[in-house]
Design a protein around this motif. Structure first.
Motif, PDB file in Angstrom:
ATOM      1  N   TRP A   1      -3.146 -20.946  19.291  1.00  0.00           N
ATOM      2  CA  TRP A   1      -4.470 -20.277  19.769  1.00  0.00           C
ATOM      3  C   TRP A   1      -4.358 -19.591  20.950  1.00  0.00           C
ATOM      4  O   TRP A   1      -5.253 -18.837  21.538  1.00  0.00           O
TER       5      TRP A   1
ATOM      6  N   GLU B   1      -1.520 -12.178  20.294  1.00  0.00           N
ATOM      7  CA  GLU B   1      -1.423 -11.715  18.976  1.00  0.00           C
ATOM      8  C   GLU B   1      -2.424 -10.551  18.846  1.00  0.00           C
ATOM      9  O   GLU B   1      -3.551 -10.753  18.515  1.00  0.00           O
TER      10      GLU B   1
ATOM     11  N   ALA C   1      -3.243  -8.710  16.364  1.00  0.00           N
ATOM     12  CA  ALA C   1      -4.110  -8.800  14.975  1.00  0.00           C
ATOM     13  C   ALA C   1      -5.321  -9.611  15.013  1.00  0.00           C
ATOM     14  O   ALA C   1      -6.476  -9.303  14.611  1.00  0.00           O
ATOM     15  N   TYR C   2      -5.065 -10.787  15.819  1.00  0.00           N
ATOM     16  CA  TYR C   2      -6.148 -11.782  16.219  1.00  0.00           C
ATOM     17  C   TYR C   2      -7.059 -11.254  17.269  1.00  0.00           C
ATOM     18  O   TYR C   2      -8.391 -11.464  17.053  1.00  0.00           O
TER      19      TYR C   2
ATOM     20  N   LEU D   1      -8.015  -7.994  17.719  1.00  0.00           N
ATOM     21  CA  LEU D   1      -8.984  -7.244  17.202  1.00  0.00           C
ATOM     22  C   LEU D   1      -9.982  -7.724  16.331  1.00  0.00           C
ATOM     23  O   LEU D   1     -10.843  -7.150  15.874  1.00  0.00           O
ATOM     24  N   ARG D   2      -9.621  -9.115  15.947  1.00  0.00           N
ATOM     25  CA  ARG D   2     -10.709  -9.773  15.005  1.00  0.00           C
ATOM     26  C   ARG D   2     -11.718 -10.617  15.873  1.00  0.00           C
ATOM     27  O   ARG D   2     -12.457 -11.160  15.267  1.00  0.00           O
ATOM     28  N   GLY D   3     -11.792 -10.479  17.254  1.00  0.00           N
ATOM     29  CA  GLY D   3     -12.628 -11.230  18.048  1.00  0.00           C
ATOM     30  C   GLY D   3     -11.948 -12.313  18.976  1.00  0.00           C
ATOM     31  O   GLY D   3     -12.699 -12.723  19.809  1.00  0.00           O
ATOM     32  N   GLN D   4     -10.938 -12.429  18.768  1.00  0.00           N
ATOM     33  CA  GLN D   4     -10.095 -13.570  19.661  1.00  0.00           C
ATOM     34  C   GLN D   4      -9.724 -13.269  20.877  1.00  0.00           C
ATOM     35  O   GLN D   4      -8.318 -13.049  21.295  1.00  0.00           O
TER      36      GLN D   4
ATOM     37  N   TYR E   1       2.490  -3.558  17.757  1.00  0.00           N
ATOM     38  CA  TYR E   1       1.573  -3.801  16.504  1.00  0.00           C
ATOM     39  C   TYR E   1       1.470  -2.712  15.866  1.00  0.00           C
ATOM     40  O   TYR E   1       1.175  -2.662  14.644  1.00  0.00           O
TER      41      TYR E   1
ATOM     42  N   TYR F   1       2.082  -1.486  11.866  1.00  0.00           N
ATOM     43  CA  TYR F   1       1.248  -1.246  10.930  1.00  0.00           C
ATOM     44  C   TYR F   1       1.397   0.140  10.489  1.00  0.00           C
ATOM     45  O   TYR F   1       1.139   0.265   9.087  1.00  0.00           O
TER      46      TYR F   1
ATOM     47  N   GLU G   1      -0.561  -5.904   8.951  1.00  0.00           N
ATOM     48  CA  GLU G   1      -0.891  -6.606  10.238  1.00  0.00           C
ATOM     49  C   GLU G   1       0.095  -7.570  10.194  1.00  0.00           C
ATOM     50  O   GLU G   1      -0.131  -8.889   9.846  1.00  0.00           O
TER      51      GLU G   1
END
Length: 281
Positions: A43, A47, A49-50, A52-55, A116, A120, A126
């Motif tokens: 965690w 990353e 990809a993560y 950009l998803r909010g992490q 990244y 892509y 991703e």
């Protein structure tokens, strides 16, 4: 005025003193997580990809990833880089040292996002960065070592507290190892090495007056100030005193004082004796 001067004037008050301590403390925390809760380490990684998803915490938390899984190696690393980082901060000043460390971290993050994006665009997926390697601050600490070796190339250190070796030879070994890992390591390793070396090059070559901000010039100024400080405080708070007549700026505010480059030592002379005194050999 150099861009670092302008930046320091505006943001210098936000500089973090003893930044090396916090960086090394992060290594210790990451090492503890590695052994006590290894699942949590996933965690913390960098990353895109993560992220950009909010992490978004991953933009910073990846600096906790320990550069080694060996307790002995970690101990040597902490002892070595605490002394090197502290010396660099004293030489450059807190703000410039902060810029050097944070720019290395920033370049690494930017490079990882570029990687990244390239994956892509090429593959249309991703791709998790962990599948091609793990990013840590190992090579940012390497840039600290290179900076220190550039300033103090002839300083000797005890390798593993036993073998005396000059910093410049260790730097050559570090560069050779970095090149080896760059060509043989994973894509993530290549990115981390390139970002740290780019930071080293840009920091020393980006100013318009490179001589003024070169590592050797910064070290020379720091050494000069350290040597002259005990000699530049005289009676009644005077800061200048002629080595011949003994007059200070308190005796005559119009007097000008200069150090003589031909005298062995820090001898200061007033304008009346700067060119007429006998040089100290």
């Amino acid at each position: 005025m150099n861009w670092l001067d302008k930046l320091e004037k505006k943001l210098g008050r936000f500089a973090i003193p003893n930044l090396t301590v916090y960086l090394l403390a992060g290594y210790v925390i990451g090492f503890a997580i590695y052994y006590l809760a290894p699942g949590l380490l996933g965690w913390l990684t960098l990353e895109p990809a993560y992220i950009l998803r909010g992490q978004i915490w991953r933009i910073i938390s990846w600096v906790l990833i320990p550069p080694t899984g060996s307790l002995i190696s970690l101990l040597f690393l902490v002892l070595l880089y605490y002394s090197l980082g502290s010396a660099l901060e004293r030489t450059w000043g807190t703000f410039r040292y902060n810029v050097y460390i944070f720019s290395g971290i920033l370049f690494t993050v930017i490079a990882v996002f570029i990687l990244y994006g390239v994956f892509y665009l090429i593959y249309g997926i991703e791709l998790p960065l962990s599948s091609i390697g793990l990013i840590s601050t190992n090579y940012i600490t390497m840039s600290i070592f290179l900076a220190f070796a550039s300033i103090y190339p002839d300083m000797e250190v005890l390798l593993y507290f036993i073998l005396p070796i000059k910093m410049k030879w260790m730097a050559f070994v570090y560069v050779a190892m970095a090149l080896y890992y760059f060509f043989t390591g994973s894509l993530a390793t290549k990115v981390a090495i390139a970002a740290s070396l780019l930071n080293f090059v840009i920091f020393f070559l980006s100013s318009r007056n490179m001589k003024r901000f070169s590592p050797k010039e910064q070290a020379r100024k720091a050494k000069f100030k350290q040597q002259t400080r005990p000699h530049m405080t005289y009676a009644n708070g005077a800061r200048h005193r002629c080595a011949v007549c003994g007059r200070t700026e308190l005796d005559d505010p119009t007097l000008e004082f200069r150090f003589c480059s031909k005298c062995n030592g820090n001898y200061e002379y007033c304008q009346d004796h700067l060119f007429t005194h006998e040089h100290v050999k």
